[in-house]
Design an enzyme around this catalytic site. Structure first.
Site, PDB file in Angstrom:
ATOM      1  N   LYS A  75       0.904  -1.366   0.054  1.00 30.01           N
ATOM      2  CA  LYS A  75       0.289  -0.005  -0.015  1.00 30.01           C
ATOM      3  C   LYS A  75       0.873   1.247   0.137  1.00 30.01           C
ATOM      4  O   LYS A  75       0.267   2.315  -0.527  1.00 30.01           O
ATOM      5  CB  LYS A  75      -1.129   0.042   1.102  1.00 30.01           C
ATOM      6  CG  LYS A  75      -2.030  -1.276   1.089  1.00 30.01           C
ATOM      7  CD  LYS A  75      -3.059  -1.351   2.283  1.00 30.01           C
ATOM      8  CE  LYS A  75      -3.702  -2.333   2.006  1.00 30.01           C
ATOM      9  NZ  LYS A  75      -4.812  -2.543   3.232  1.00 30.01           N
ATOM     10  N   ALA A 137       2.347   0.327  11.537  1.00 29.21           N
ATOM     11  CA  ALA A 137       2.296   1.667  11.221  1.00 29.21           C
ATOM     12  C   ALA A 137       2.511   1.666   9.646  1.00 29.21           C
ATOM     13  O   ALA A 137       3.309   2.459   9.145  1.00 29.21           O
ATOM     14  CB  ALA A 137       3.623   2.524  11.789  1.00 29.21           C
ATOM     15  N   ALA A 140      -2.046   0.363   5.951  1.00 29.49           N
ATOM     16  CA  ALA A 140      -3.219   0.073   6.543  1.00 29.49           C
ATOM     17  C   ALA A 140      -3.401   0.810   8.042  1.00 29.49           C
ATOM     18  O   ALA A 140      -4.318   1.583   8.188  1.00 29.49           O
ATOM     19  CB  ALA A 140      -3.920  -1.327   6.929  1.00 29.49           C
ATOM     20  N   ARG A 165       9.241   3.337  11.774  1.00 35.71           N
ATOM     21  CA  ARG A 165       8.183   3.440  10.929  1.00 35.71           C
ATOM     22  C   ARG A 165       6.951   4.223  11.740  1.00 35.71           C
ATOM     23  O   ARG A 165       6.019   5.185  11.416  1.00 35.71           O
ATOM     24  CB  ARG A 165       7.558   2.051  10.462  1.00 35.71           C
ATOM     25  CG  ARG A 165       6.835   2.385   9.377  1.00 35.71           C
ATOM     26  CD  ARG A 165       6.503   1.096   8.569  1.00 35.71           C
ATOM     27  NE  ARG A 165       5.921  -0.206   9.050  1.00 35.71           N
ATOM     28  CZ  ARG A 165       5.845  -1.141   8.291  1.00 35.71           C
ATOM     29  NH1 ARG A 165       5.755  -1.079   7.147  1.00 35.71           N
ATOM     30  NH2 ARG A 165       5.014  -2.106   8.914  1.00 35.71           N
TER      31      ARG A 165
END
Length: 269
Positions: A75, A137, A140, A165
């Site tokens: 993503k 993190a 999503a 992150r």
């Protein structure tokens, strides 16, 4: 209604993941295509992380591919393959849906956060005023955190195996919601604990957090959809904690995806 037959005129959509066998979107979105009589099909595509760019570039070059859905772990990376990001995708730096525009450009959006919040609401859970613990993190996690904050969560503590992150998420969203998001090595008292990591896809995975540390009444939510009863949710239920399954998020996303992809009747029924 039966499945819509696939022909040479069928428009193609793909869901990309590594792995992708757990994806529930094909069954649900293809049912929506059939319901409205759309000449379209969503297929799963295993896109190995090392070859993700090749897979996306190839699909975008195919003339009959109109859209992509994206699942773990792509993503964040998929944003580089969009010509334009929605306000949400730009805010969180991740996307889970891309569509081909009439001029051939690719537009990306992220429906994870709104899907998760609507899924909670559909089960009677308001997020306003909640203290939230978020494990994960990544793409999503970023989207879910932003949606929870936008819908009125009091504060979010985020933890990720990659400390850099989680710190980056806190900085990114903290710039928009000052003082309401922090990165933590251990969670304090919360009302909602969310797993936004892939942990739970495999039976051998360690838990994303210890349910034994959660206070009575804490709602435990898992974004993992397969298995339906993840180890985390089983452990939470065994301690008498209320649980929220991952499938609720996806069910609330299907209508959003259909509108995003402009799904409409293209067959005579």
């Amino acid at each position: 209604m039966g499945a819509v037959p696939v022909t040479g005129r069928t428009r193609v959509f793909a869901v990309l993941g590594d792995p992708v066998a757990q994806a529930k979107a094909p069954a649900l979105l293809n049912a929506e295509f059939a319901r409205v009589g759309a000449d379209a099909v969503l297929v799963p595509v295993h896109a190995p992380t090392a070859r993700f760019a090749e897979v996306v570039t190839g699909l975008q070059a195919a003339g009959n591919v109109d859209g992509l859905l994206v699942t773990v772990p792509h993503k964040l990376a998929v944003c580089a393959h969009a010509d334009e990001l929605s306000a949400t995708a730009a805010l969180v730096g991740s996307a889970n849906a891309l569509r081909r525009e009439p001029d051939g450009r690719w537009f990306a959006d992220n429906f994870d956060g709104i899907g998760f919040v609507r899924g909670l609401a559909a089960r009677g859970h308001s997020v306003r005023g909640l203290r939230v613990a978020l494990a994960g993190a990544g793409g999503a996690g970023l989207a879910v955190a932003a949606a929870l904050l936008a819908d009125g969560a009091e504060r979010i503590a985020v933890r990720d195996p990659d400390g850099a992150r989680s710190a980056a998420l806190a900085r990114r969203l903290g710039a928009v919601w000052p003082g309401r998001v922090t990165d933590e090595t251990a969670f304090g008292p919360v009302d909602l604990a969310v797993n936004a990591t892939p942990l739970g896809l495999r039976a051998s995975d360690p838990p994303p957090f210890a349910v034994a540390d959660l206070a009575p009444g804490t709602l435990v939510a898992d974004l993992v959809m397969e298995p339906h009863e993840t180890p985390l949710l089983r452990a939470a239920a065994a301690r008498g904690l209320p649980i929220h399954h991952g499938i609720h998020m996806l069910r609330c996303q299907i209508g959003l995806y259909a509108r995003f992809f402009s799904v409409r009747r293209t067959r005579k029924i």
